[in-house]
Design a protein around this motif. Sequence first.
Motif, short mmCIF file in Angstrom:
data_model
loop_
_atom_site.label_atom_id
_atom_site.label_comp_id
_atom_site.label_asym_id
_atom_site.label_seq_id
_atom_site.Cartn_x
_atom_site.Cartn_y
_atom_site.Cartn_z
N ASP A 1 -11.13 40.16 -56.02
CA ASP A 1 -10.60 41.36 -56.68
C ASP A 1 -10.99 42.66 -56.00
OD1 ASP A 1 -9.08 40.51 -59.23
OD2 ASP A 1 -10.87 39.26 -59.22
N GLY A 2 -10.88 42.65 -54.66
CA GLY A 2 -11.15 43.87 -53.91
C GLY A 2 -10.18 44.99 -54.22
N SER A 3 -8.97 44.67 -54.69
CA SER A 3 -7.98 45.70 -55.02
C SER A 3 -8.01 46.07 -56.49
CB SER A 3 -6.57 45.23 -54.64
OG SER A 3 -6.47 44.96 -53.26
N ARG B 1 -5.61 49.53 -47.84
CA ARG B 1 -5.39 48.09 -47.84
C ARG B 1 -6.70 47.32 -48.05
NH1 ARG B 1 -2.02 50.94 -45.07
NH2 ARG B 1 0.21 50.45 -45.13
N CYS B 2 -6.63 46.32 -48.86
CA CYS B 2 -7.81 45.49 -49.14
C CYS B 2 -8.39 44.98 -47.82
CB CYS B 2 -7.40 44.31 -50.03
SG CYS B 2 -8.77 43.22 -50.51
N GLY C 1 -8.80 46.37 -45.21
CA GLY C 1 -8.07 46.87 -44.06
C GLY C 1 -6.99 45.94 -43.55
N GLY C 2 -6.65 44.92 -44.34
CA GLY C 2 -5.63 43.96 -43.91
C GLY C 2 -6.11 42.92 -42.93
N ASP C 3 -7.41 42.83 -42.70
CA ASP C 3 -7.95 41.83 -41.78
C ASP C 3 -7.56 40.42 -42.26
OD1 ASP C 3 -10.29 41.38 -39.60
OD2 ASP C 3 -10.43 39.85 -41.18
N PRO C 4 -7.14 39.54 -41.34
CA PRO C 4 -6.63 38.22 -41.75
C PRO C 4 -7.68 37.32 -42.40
CG PRO C 4 -6.78 38.38 -39.35
CD PRO C 4 -7.00 39.75 -39.88
N VAL C 5 -8.95 37.60 -42.23
CA VAL C 5 -10.01 36.82 -42.88
C VAL C 5 -10.61 37.58 -44.05
CG1 VAL C 5 -12.27 35.73 -42.59
CG2 VAL C 5 -10.55 35.50 -40.79
N ASP C 6 -11.01 38.83 -43.79
CA ASP C 6 -11.67 39.62 -44.83
C ASP C 6 -10.75 39.93 -46.01
OD1 ASP C 6 -13.91 39.63 -43.24
OD2 ASP C 6 -13.53 41.62 -42.39
N ALA C 7 -9.48 40.23 -45.72
CA ALA C 7 -8.57 40.63 -46.80
C ALA C 7 -8.33 39.51 -47.81
CB ALA C 7 -7.25 41.14 -46.22
N HIS D 1 -3.14 45.12 -51.82
CA HIS D 1 -3.28 43.94 -50.98
C HIS D 1 -2.07 43.92 -50.04
CE1 HIS D 1 -4.59 40.14 -49.53
NE2 HIS D 1 -3.51 39.51 -49.94
N PRO D 2 -2.27 43.79 -48.73
CA PRO D 2 -1.18 43.94 -47.78
C PRO D 2 0.02 43.04 -48.03
CG PRO D 2 -3.28 43.94 -46.63
CD PRO D 2 -3.57 43.60 -48.06
#
Length: 407
Positions: free
Chosen positions: A348-350, A332-333, A335-341, A287-288
């Motif tokens: 628990d994407g990571s 990165r979970c 891709g580090g997108d400010p909404v999706d991440a 996670h970023p």
Amino acid sequence: MNPSPLKVSSEIGRLKTVLLHRPGKEVENLTPDLMERLLFDDIPYLEVARQEHDAFAEILTDNGVEVLYLENLAAESLTDVFVRDSFVDDFISEARIPGRGTRESLKDYFLSFDPRDMVDRMMAGVRWHEMADARRLSLADKLSTDDPFAIDPLPNLYFTRDPFATMGSGITLNHMRTDTRNRETLFAKYIFENHPRFADCEIPIWFDRDELTSLEGGDELILSPKVLAIGISQRTDAASVETLANNIFRDGQTFETILAFNIPKKRAFMHLDTVFTMVDRDKFTIHPEIEGPLQVFSIKKDGDGLKIEEMTATLEEILKSTLKLDDVTLIRCAGGDPVDAPREQWNDGSNTLAIAPGEVVVYSRNYVTNELLRDNGIKTYVMPSSELSRGRGGPRCMSMPLVREDI
């Protein structure tokens, strides 16, 4: 004594044997008023949660993994009447029930069932009406209460990663952060002491459940046969990392270095494995938000003590130098997108379970992260996840490896 049947020296070696718990009635015994106390944010729908969990187990068995179930091992460990009596005493004592009559009634209630039914009912919790002959002997028994349970359910049990963790040929038998989860570790204690598969084996214990500080399995990662990563988190104390280090270094195992990650102390970052897991020899999900600034300490044996040094390099550099890698890929979970991440991190994407190098089990709902894993050459086994994810834990959280092949 026979040698330990446990063997886990990495996060990614081909998985051979794993411990799961199929969600039971304890999940249906969650109520909105109990959620905070029992560490849930929502109430999973049991029927669908079981279907999802069965799909998870099928992925594992289809890939040659022996799947053991906590509830079965526990029941098989309690066939002796004296062991069963002791277990019930310990279980009720750790529930901290103030009324003597309630404690006595619960003991009689549990012991009236065969071991398998008894284990199910202990995990599920006991509603007052199920124990119709409850004795009201003491003042504490007689006090009126709105609590529907004589003893609380244990809905977190399907996260088998946390109560104990396999490291090398031994285990950490953990002291959980909260009282509501500490009873979970009793199942592991009695399994390793009494189950025919383990009772006559020499299984080292690197950390015991009677320690005064907390350690949870989601914070324990095995990056290589020589390197452990331990999170200092919402659920694991720094003092516990030192206790573990002293014990495991003293035993002569292959582990030489512990990386202690000081991660944010908040719900979405509960354990290290919710923000960081290993998916291949040189690839990690992350996670970023934990990339920096991030405190990481190197802990090594130093005579009879420990040498503890803060590492000032980037996470990539720390992993490369410690694991002797030429390059490291951090996926990165979302891709580090400010909404999706943040959304996929909440689900628990990571948190992935590697069943072999470059092969991982993932939740279907984290489709952005899953696509990134595939783009980086990782084979994904996608499991349904609408209900299990409500407990805030992913495939790694729901599994405790007992045996992995060496890498």
